[in-house]
Design a protein around this motif. Structure first.
Motif, PDB file in Angstrom:
ATOM      1  N   TYR A  96       3.699  44.964 -23.930  1.00 30.40           N
ATOM      2  CA  TYR A  96       4.128  43.353 -24.029  1.00 30.40           C
ATOM      3  C   TYR A  96       4.404  43.035 -25.691  1.00 30.40           C
ATOM      4  CZ  TYR A  96       1.713  42.713 -19.506  1.00 30.40           C
ATOM      5  OH  TYR A  96       1.388  42.972 -18.319  1.00 30.40           O
ATOM      6  N   ARG A  97       3.636  43.677 -26.492  1.00 27.62           N
ATOM      7  CA  ARG A  97       3.952  43.490 -27.901  1.00 27.62           C
ATOM      8  C   ARG A  97       5.338  43.837 -28.543  1.00 27.62           C
ATOM      9  NH1 ARG A  97       0.185  40.717 -30.298  1.00 27.62           N
ATOM     10  NH2 ARG A  97      -2.037  40.937 -29.462  1.00 27.62           N
ATOM     11  N   GLY A  98       5.530  45.183 -27.704  1.00 29.94           N
ATOM     12  CA  GLY A  98       6.804  45.932 -27.994  1.00 29.94           C
ATOM     13  C   GLY A  98       8.055  45.032 -27.464  1.00 29.94           C
ATOM     14  N   LEU A  99       7.794  44.292 -26.483  1.00 28.31           N
ATOM     15  CA  LEU A  99       8.875  43.321 -25.997  1.00 28.31           C
ATOM     16  C   LEU A  99       9.069  42.122 -26.972  1.00 28.31           C
ATOM     17  CD1 LEU A  99       8.101  42.997 -22.262  1.00 28.31           C
ATOM     18  CD2 LEU A  99      10.085  44.108 -23.334  1.00 28.31           C
ATOM     19  N   GLY A 100       7.983  41.904 -27.910  1.00 29.78           N
ATOM     20  CA  GLY A 100       7.920  40.645 -28.899  1.00 29.78           C
ATOM     21  C   GLY A 100       6.958  39.415 -28.289  1.00 29.78           C
ATOM     22  N   LEU A 101       6.408  39.985 -27.199  1.00 29.89           N
ATOM     23  CA  LEU A 101       5.395  38.826 -26.810  1.00 29.89           C
ATOM     24  C   LEU A 101       4.189  39.008 -27.647  1.00 29.89           C
ATOM     25  CD1 LEU A 101       6.158  39.209 -22.989  1.00 29.89           C
ATOM     26  CD2 LEU A 101       6.959  37.350 -24.481  1.00 29.89           C
ATOM     27  N   THR A 102       3.684  37.722 -28.179  1.00 34.77           N
ATOM     28  CA  THR A 102       2.510  37.666 -28.697  1.00 34.77           C
ATOM     29  C   THR A 102       1.361  37.247 -28.236  1.00 34.77           C
ATOM     30  OG1 THR A 102       3.221  35.536 -29.933  1.00 34.77           O
ATOM     31  CG2 THR A 102       3.711  37.436 -31.109  1.00 34.77           C
ATOM     32  N   ASP A 103       1.496  36.303 -27.264  1.00 36.50           N
ATOM     33  CA  ASP A 103       0.468  35.838 -26.497  1.00 36.50           C
ATOM     34  C   ASP A 103       0.117  36.605 -25.205  1.00 36.50           C
ATOM     35  OD1 ASP A 103      -1.388  34.329 -25.368  1.00 36.50           O
ATOM     36  OD2 ASP A 103      -0.436  32.138 -25.131  1.00 36.50           O
ATOM     37  N   ALA A 140       6.849  34.994 -12.777  1.00 33.40           N
ATOM     38  CA  ALA A 140       7.994  35.132 -13.814  1.00 33.40           C
ATOM     39  C   ALA A 140       8.118  33.569 -14.430  1.00 33.40           C
ATOM     40  CB  ALA A 140       9.201  35.390 -13.272  1.00 33.40           C
ATOM     41  N   GLY A 141       7.993  32.651 -13.505  1.00 35.76           N
ATOM     42  CA  GLY A 141       8.146  31.060 -14.169  1.00 35.76           C
ATOM     43  C   GLY A 141       7.015  30.806 -15.097  1.00 35.76           C
ATOM     44  N   LEU A 142       5.878  31.353 -14.566  1.00 36.67           N
ATOM     45  CA  LEU A 142       4.599  31.062 -15.548  1.00 36.67           C
ATOM     46  C   LEU A 142       4.729  31.937 -16.661  1.00 36.67           C
ATOM     47  CD1 LEU A 142       1.687  30.959 -12.838  1.00 36.67           C
ATOM     48  CD2 LEU A 142       2.773  29.080 -14.056  1.00 36.67           C
ATOM     49  N   GLY A 187       5.611  31.944 -23.343  1.00 37.47           N
ATOM     50  CA  GLY A 187       6.558  31.946 -24.031  1.00 37.47           C
ATOM     51  C   GLY A 187       7.589  33.149 -23.977  1.00 37.47           C
ATOM     52  N   ALA A 188       7.718  33.619 -22.888  1.00 37.54           N
ATOM     53  CA  ALA A 188       8.750  34.719 -22.388  1.00 37.54           C
ATOM     54  C   ALA A 188      10.216  34.261 -22.183  1.00 37.54           C
ATOM     55  CB  ALA A 188       7.985  35.640 -21.513  1.00 37.54           C
ATOM     56  N   SER A 189      11.156  35.042 -22.546  1.00 35.14           N
ATOM     57  CA  SER A 189      12.234  34.705 -22.255  1.00 35.14           C
ATOM     58  C   SER A 189      12.329  35.275 -20.664  1.00 35.14           C
ATOM     59  CB  SER A 189      13.103  35.242 -22.997  1.00 35.14           C
ATOM     60  OG  SER A 189      13.303  36.837 -23.021  1.00 35.14           O
ATOM     61  N   GLU A 190      13.563  35.075 -20.123  1.00 33.49           N
ATOM     62  CA  GLU A 190      13.550  35.480 -18.771  1.00 33.49           C
ATOM     63  C   GLU A 190      13.911  36.955 -18.702  1.00 33.49           C
ATOM     64  OE1 GLU A 190      17.110  33.618 -16.773  1.00 33.49           O
ATOM     65  OE2 GLU A 190      16.298  31.781 -16.677  1.00 33.49           O
ATOM     66  N   CYS A 243       8.222  42.439 -17.892  1.00 33.69           N
ATOM     67  CA  CYS A 243       6.842  42.387 -17.554  1.00 33.69           C
ATOM     68  C   CYS A 243       6.612  42.664 -16.072  1.00 33.69           C
ATOM     69  CB  CYS A 243       5.941  41.155 -17.891  1.00 33.69           C
ATOM     70  SG  CYS A 243       5.872  40.794 -19.759  1.00 33.69           S
ATOM     71  N   LEU A 244       7.345  42.059 -15.266  1.00 29.67           N
ATOM     72  CA  LEU A 244       7.125  42.389 -13.974  1.00 29.67           C
ATOM     73  C   LEU A 244       7.575  43.778 -13.487  1.00 29.67           C
ATOM     74  CD1 LEU A 244       8.665  38.885 -12.544  1.00 29.67           C
ATOM     75  CD2 LEU A 244       6.508  39.684 -12.426  1.00 29.67           C
TER      76      LEU A 244
END
Length: 450
Positions: free
Chosen positions: A182-189, A209-211, A217-220, A226-227
């Motif tokens: 997740y952090r590699g994708l740029g997600l911090t939360d 995905a919507g959540l 704070g994820a982009s699509e 993540c999925l």
């Protein structure tokens, strides 16, 4: 007196069910001890502030108080006692209190009741039995224990196959893999991502995905990635390659997690092939587990949910100067037993311990029947004496209703030989209480496939 109404969520097994539960507990205990785990038992209550220190809802805790409180007294959370809702909090306190007397790494198993005020449903109770194993270190704990513990559980649950318990799958993941990805994708939360990925089985991929977009704070594109990670599973090391390919760029945390997950998969392929499966959507213990995480399902009964779960935690307990990391798993024994009973997966050869019913010819001779029973019990044979000196046919029917396989007849005149009858086959032979023994299969009630 009105007929009592059962309390929802507080299971009470019939005698056959209790025999099944006891057999399960005996198998677990024996397996744990074969691996060097020592049994402990902790008190049923803990201070309420300790039970709630990790954010658990107070609605689930049963609070202990006297029926008549002192006039004007106001309960203080620090002084209020609550029934423990799992065995982790009491074990953490036990380690801190007894650290000076324990040899680390400390290998413990604990089989006890716990209480949780949640809504009862299939496999979920307000009073239930848990069986936990943990290895706890002082300061450090090597990774190889994260490999060992799920394999011990796989062995323990696998030992129940002989009585008709279906096979299990131990699903494993590593929190370092998830967080590194997740952090590699740029997600911090990361916590928000894990919290929503954990809902996959309940609400489906589209809703998750919507959540992820709304709450994490994820982009699509990030949500889809993540999925895609959560969809990866398998029982061989190809899982590791698939995660690396999906991640693209690596990082230290992801690499460390994949190395650990690969070590677990390799060991499991040798010791428990097909039983341990990597499942990258397992996310449990959002603020608790720090490495490997585990969930276990019964094959064919996945809708029941996990019957055994746990993971690695780096701070089971800390006194400020010392930290005690550990890894452990907990079996929901009541959940497992309830499924075995409700679905008729297993049964018992009889509902009572007695292998022999000693008949009573008349009440004046009851002492002779008691003497025979005592002689048999002294040799480890479970026996009961007929409740009354009824006709022998009635005494035999009494034994048959209780599924007692043998009826013993005391010699009528004190000179004639005693005889024992197998009421299933009708075979009747002379017998001596000092030497006769029932077949091994009949000595004690057994749990067998239904």
């Amino acid at each position: 007196m009105a007929r009592p109404t059962p309390l929802s969520g507080f299971p009470e097994w019939l005698p056959e069910g209790r025999i099944i539960e006891q057999h399960v507990l005996d198998v677990l205990r024996r397996t744990f001890e074969l691996h060097g785990f020592v049994g402990i038992e902790t008190r049923a209550v803990e201070p309420l502030d300790q039970l709630l220190r990790k954010g658990e809802t107070s609605k689930e805790v049963y609070v202990m108080r006297r029926l008549h409180e002192e006039p004007g007294s106001e309960p203080d959370r620090a002084d209020t006692l609550g029934l423990h809702f799992d065995l982790t909090v009491p074990f953490a306190r036990y380690v801190l209190e007894n650290a000076g007397h324990l040899a680390f790494p400390f290998r413990r198993y604990q089989i006890q009741k716990a209480w949780r005020g949640e809504r009862p449903q299939d496999g979920r109770f307000r009073e239930f039995v848990q069986a936990d194993i943990d290895v706890v270190g002082a300061g450090t704990l090597p990774y190889h224990y994260e490999v060992e513990l799920p394999l011990v559980m796989a062995e323990a649950l696998g030992a129940l196959r002989e009585i008709g318990v279906p096979p299990v799958r131990v699903l494993v993941n590593n929190r370092k893999v998830a967080e590194g990805f997740y952090r590699g994708l740029g997600l911090t939360d990361v916590e928000a991502v894990l919290r929503n990925i954990d809902k996959l089985d309940k609400i489906g991929a589209d809703a998750v995905a919507g959540l992820l977009v709304a709450e994490a704070g994820a982009s699509e594109d990030q949500a889809r990635a993540c999925l895609a990670l959560a969809a990866i599973s398998g029982s061989d090391e190809s899982v590791i390659d698939r995660v690396r390919a999906l991640a693209g760029e690596s990082n230290d945390l992801l690499d460390e997690g994949l190395d650990e997950l690969g070590a677990l998969i390799r060991a499991a392929s040798v010791r428990a092939p097909g039983v341990v499966v990597a499942d990258l959507k397992i996310a449990r213990g959002l603020d608790y587990y720090t490495g490997s995480v585990y969930e276990t399902v019964i094959v064919g009964h996945e809708q029941l949910g996990s019957i055994c779960s746990g993971g690695r935690y780096d701070t089971l307990a800390s006194d400020g100067a010392n930290t005690y990391p550990g890894v452990g798993l907990s079996i929901g024994v009541s959940r497992l037993v309830s499924r075995l009973i409700s679905r008729g997966l297993v049964t018992t050869t009889r509902s009572v311990p007695s292998a022999v019913l000693v008949a009573v010819s008349n009440e004046d001779d009851r002492g002779r029947s008691d003497a025979v029973a005592a002689a048999l019990r002294a040799r480890g044979i479970p026996v009961e004496v007929a409740p009354s000196a009824a006709k022998f046919g009635k005494q035999i029917r009494h034994a048959d209703r209780r599924r007692i396989p043998f009826v013993w007849f005391v010699g009528g005149d004190g000179q004639a030989a005693d005889q024992v009858k197998d009421i299933r086959s009708g075979e009747q032979v002379d017998a001596d209480a000092s030497v006769w023994t029932p077949p091994e299969a009949d000595l004690w009630p057994r749990v067998v496939p239904a």
